[in-house]
Design a protein around this motif. Structure first.
Motif, PDB file in Angstrom:
ATOM      1  N   GLY A 179     -14.587 -13.875   1.511  1.00  0.00           N
ATOM      2  CA  GLY A 179     -14.895 -12.594   1.776  1.00  0.00           C
ATOM      3  C   GLY A 179     -14.402 -11.867   3.181  1.00  0.00           C
ATOM      4  N   ASN A 180     -15.147 -13.026   3.951  1.00  0.00           N
ATOM      5  CA  ASN A 180     -14.828 -12.739   5.351  1.00  0.00           C
ATOM      6  C   ASN A 180     -13.692 -13.086   5.737  1.00  0.00           C
ATOM      7  N   ILE A 181     -12.550 -13.392   5.328  1.00  0.00           N
ATOM      8  CA  ILE A 181     -11.233 -13.845   5.820  1.00  0.00           C
ATOM      9  C   ILE A 181     -10.270 -11.741   4.905  1.00  0.00           C
ATOM     10  N   VAL A 182     -10.761 -11.303   4.427  1.00  0.00           N
ATOM     11  CA  VAL A 182     -10.377 -10.758   3.779  1.00  0.00           C
ATOM     12  C   VAL A 182     -10.678  -9.524   4.846  1.00  0.00           C
ATOM     13  N   SER A 183     -12.322  -9.343   5.283  1.00  0.00           N
ATOM     14  CA  SER A 183     -12.092  -8.361   6.024  1.00  0.00           C
ATOM     15  C   SER A 183     -12.109  -8.553   7.378  1.00  0.00           C
ATOM     16  N   GLU A 184     -11.648 -10.235   8.409  1.00  0.00           N
ATOM     17  CA  GLU A 184     -11.113 -10.260   9.168  1.00  0.00           C
ATOM     18  C   GLU A 184      -9.336 -10.207  10.160  1.00  0.00           C
ATOM     19  N   THR A 185      -8.973 -10.179   8.443  1.00  0.00           N
ATOM     20  CA  THR A 185      -7.429 -10.516   8.209  1.00  0.00           C
ATOM     21  C   THR A 185      -6.604  -8.609   8.035  1.00  0.00           C
ATOM     22  N   GLY A 186      -7.567  -7.840   6.803  1.00  0.00           N
ATOM     23  CA  GLY A 186      -6.805  -6.880   6.597  1.00  0.00           C
ATOM     24  C   GLY A 186      -6.569  -6.903   5.698  1.00  0.00           C
ATOM     25  N   LEU A 187      -6.846  -5.788   4.414  1.00  0.00           N
ATOM     26  CA  LEU A 187      -5.934  -5.636   3.271  1.00  0.00           C
ATOM     27  C   LEU A 187      -4.463  -5.793   3.433  1.00  0.00           C
ATOM     28  N   TRP A 188      -4.039  -5.184   4.121  1.00  0.00           N
ATOM     29  CA  TRP A 188      -2.151  -5.018   4.391  1.00  0.00           C
ATOM     30  C   TRP A 188      -1.890  -6.141   4.780  1.00  0.00           C
ATOM     31  N   LYS A 189      -2.556  -6.460   6.566  1.00  0.00           N
ATOM     32  CA  LYS A 189      -1.866  -7.842   6.658  1.00  0.00           C
ATOM     33  C   LYS A 189      -2.323  -9.130   5.732  1.00  0.00           C
ATOM     34  N   LEU A 190      -2.810  -9.403   4.493  1.00  0.00           N
ATOM     35  CA  LEU A 190      -3.284  -9.999   3.454  1.00  0.00           C
ATOM     36  C   LEU A 190      -1.718  -9.877   3.170  1.00  0.00           C
ATOM     37  N   CYS A 191      -1.365  -9.052   2.424  1.00  0.00           N
ATOM     38  CA  CYS A 191       0.052  -8.728   1.864  1.00  0.00           C
ATOM     39  C   CYS A 191       1.305  -8.736   2.505  1.00  0.00           C
ATOM     40  N   THR A 192       0.888  -8.449   3.898  1.00  0.00           N
ATOM     41  CA  THR A 192       2.509  -8.674   4.140  1.00  0.00           C
ATOM     42  C   THR A 192       2.479  -9.809   4.697  1.00  0.00           C
ATOM     43  N   GLN A 193       1.537 -10.139   6.107  1.00  0.00           N
ATOM     44  CA  GLN A 193       1.959 -11.461   6.485  1.00  0.00           C
ATOM     45  C   GLN A 193       2.726 -12.441   6.169  1.00  0.00           C
ATOM     46  N   GLY A 194       3.910 -12.625   6.835  1.00  0.00           N
ATOM     47  CA  GLY A 194       5.048 -14.237   6.394  1.00  0.00           C
ATOM     48  C   GLY A 194       5.245 -13.393   5.305  1.00  0.00           C
ATOM     49  N   LEU A 195       5.697 -12.307   4.273  1.00  0.00           N
ATOM     50  CA  LEU A 195       5.838 -11.923   2.949  1.00  0.00           C
ATOM     51  C   LEU A 195       7.398 -12.022   2.840  1.00  0.00           C
ATOM     52  N   GLY A 196       7.958 -12.042   4.263  1.00  0.00           N
ATOM     53  CA  GLY A 196       9.371 -12.124   4.550  1.00  0.00           C
ATOM     54  C   GLY A 196      10.184 -13.474   4.373  1.00  0.00           C
TER      55      GLY A 196
END
Length: 328
Positions: free
Chosen positions: A273-290
Motif C-alpha cells: 500500500g505504501n509503494i502504491v501511494s508513493e508511486t501513484g497509480l499512473w506511474k505504476l501502470c506506465t513506468q518501464g511499460l515500453g
C-alpha cells in the motif's frame, strides 16, 4: 469422435488423430511438455536479461533512468560497464527454467484432462475458459518455485554490490530476512503479475493462432512444422504485448517490493500500500511499460516457437482444440 471409451486417467488420455489413429497424451507427453517449457522459458528469459536489467532500473529509479529503454542501456554501460547488463543472469535462467517446466507442462496437463472430462463439444465450446483455468492453476504452482529466485535476481539488479552472485545473495537474504521475508515477500505481487499474464498469454495466443489458421485455410495437423512455428511466432507477439500490458502494474510492484527498504518495514500488505501511494497509480501502470512490451512480446513469441520446435524434436504432437462438427 474426439474421446474414446477408455476410462479417464490423470496420466493417460487419447484423442482421435486426423488419420484415425490415436494420439496418446500420457505421462511421457507431459514430461516432454514440461522439458520443452523449461527450455523455452530459460533460454528466452536468460537471453533478455539485459532488457530486464534496464526495465527494472527504470522501475526502481525513474529519476535516474529517465531516458527511455535505449538511453537506459547507455546509462547502465556508462556507469557500471557492459557486464552489468548480465546482472542476475543465473537466477533468471534457473528460475524461469523451473517456472517454464511447471507452467507449460501444467497447462498441457490441465488443458487436456479438463477437455477430456468435459467431452468433445463442450471442450470446444468452452476452450477459452479451459485456457484460462489451466494456465491459472499451472502458473500458481510455478510461482511457488519461481518467487525465491526472482527475489534474488531483483535484489542483485537493484543493488549490484549486495553480493557477488546468486548463491551469495540468497545466503545473505536468508540470514538477514528469513525465508518468508527474504524470498516470499513478493509472492502476492508475483502471483498478481504472473497469473493474469499467463492467462492472457495462453488464451490470446490460442485464439490468435486459431484465427490465423482459419484465415489461411490451414490447420496444425496438415501444416508443415515450419508453418506451425511461424504462426506460433506471430500469435506469440500478439499474446505477449497483451499480457505485458495486463500484468505490468504488478510487475512494477514486484520490482519495488524486492528492493531493500521499499515501502517501509511493516507487513507485506502495508508495504504494498505504501509503494502504491508513493508511486501513484499512473506511474505504476506506465513506468518501464515500453521496455516490457518489447521484452515480453519478443519473449512470448520466442517461447511458443521454441516450445513447438522442441516438442516436435521430441516426437510429441501438441494438443490443439478442434471443432468436432468439422473434419480435421
Amino acid at each position: 469422435m474426439l474421446f474414446p471409451t477408455r476410462a479417464f486417467s490423470p496420466f493417460y488420455s487419447s484423442f482421435t488423430a486426423n488419420s484415425g489413429s490415436e494420439k496418446k497424451y500420457d505421462l511421457m507427453y507431459y514430461l516432454k511438455g514440461a522439458l520443452s517449457g523449461g527450455i523455452c522459458c530459460g533460454i528466452t528469459h536468460g537471453a533478455l536479461t539485459p532488457v530486464d536489467v534496464v526495465k527494472t532500473r527504470i522501475q526502481l529509479e525513474p529519476e535516474v533512468y529517465n531516458k527511455g529503454m535505449i538511453g537506459g542501456f547507455g546509462q547502465v554501460i556508462k556507469s557500471e560497464g557492459a557486464g552489468a547488463l548480465l546482472t542476475g543472469f543465473t537466477p533468471t535462467f534457473i528460475g524461469y527454467f523451473i517456472q517454464g517446466w511447471f507452467k507449460f507442462g501444467g497447462v498441457e496437463y490441465f488443458k487436456i484432462n479438463i477437455a477430456q472430462s468435459l467431452g468433445a463439444q463442450a471442450a470446444w465450446d468452452n476452450r477459452n475458459s479451459i485456457y484460462l483455468a489451466s494456465s491459472a492453476m499451472a502458473e500458481f504452482i510455478a510461482d511457488i518455485f519461481l518467487c525465491p529466485l526472482e527475489a534474488t535476481r531483483i535484489r542483485l539488479v537493484s543493488n549490484p554490490e549486495y553480493a557477488s552472485g546468486m548463491m551469495g545473495a540468497a545466503g545473505r537474504m536468508l540470514k538477514e530476512e528469513g525465508l518468508i521475508g527474504g524470498f516470499y515477500s513478493g509472492f502476492l505481487p508475483i502471483c498478481f503479475k504472473q497469473i493474469p499474464y499467463t492467462m492472457a498469454k495462453f488464451a490470446v495466443q490460442g485464439r490468435a493462432a486459431e484465427a490465423m489458421y482459419q484465415s489461411t485455410g490451414t490447420s496444425p495437423s496438415t501444416s508443415s512444422q515450419s508453418w506451425n512455428v511461424s504462426l506460433s511466432l506471430a500469435s506469440g507477439v500478439i499474446a505477449g504485448v497483451a499480457s505485458a500490458i495486463i500484468s505490468h502494474p504488478a510487475d512494477t510492484l514486484l520490482s519495488k517490493i524486492n528492493k531493500s527498504g521499499a515501502g517501509g518495514d511493516g507487513p507485506m500488505m502495508q508495504r504494498l500500500g505504501n509503494i502504491v501511494s508513493e508511486t501513484g497509480l499512473w506511474k505504476l501502470c506506465t513506468q518501464g511499460l515500453g521496455a516490457r512490451c518489447v521484452m515480453i512480446g519478443t519473449l512470448t513469441a520466442g517461447q511458443f516457437a521454441i516450445f513447438d520446435s522442441v516438442m516436435g524434436a521430441l516426437g510429441a504432437s501438441k494438443f490443439h482444440f478442434h471443432d468436432p462438427s468439422k473434419p480435421h
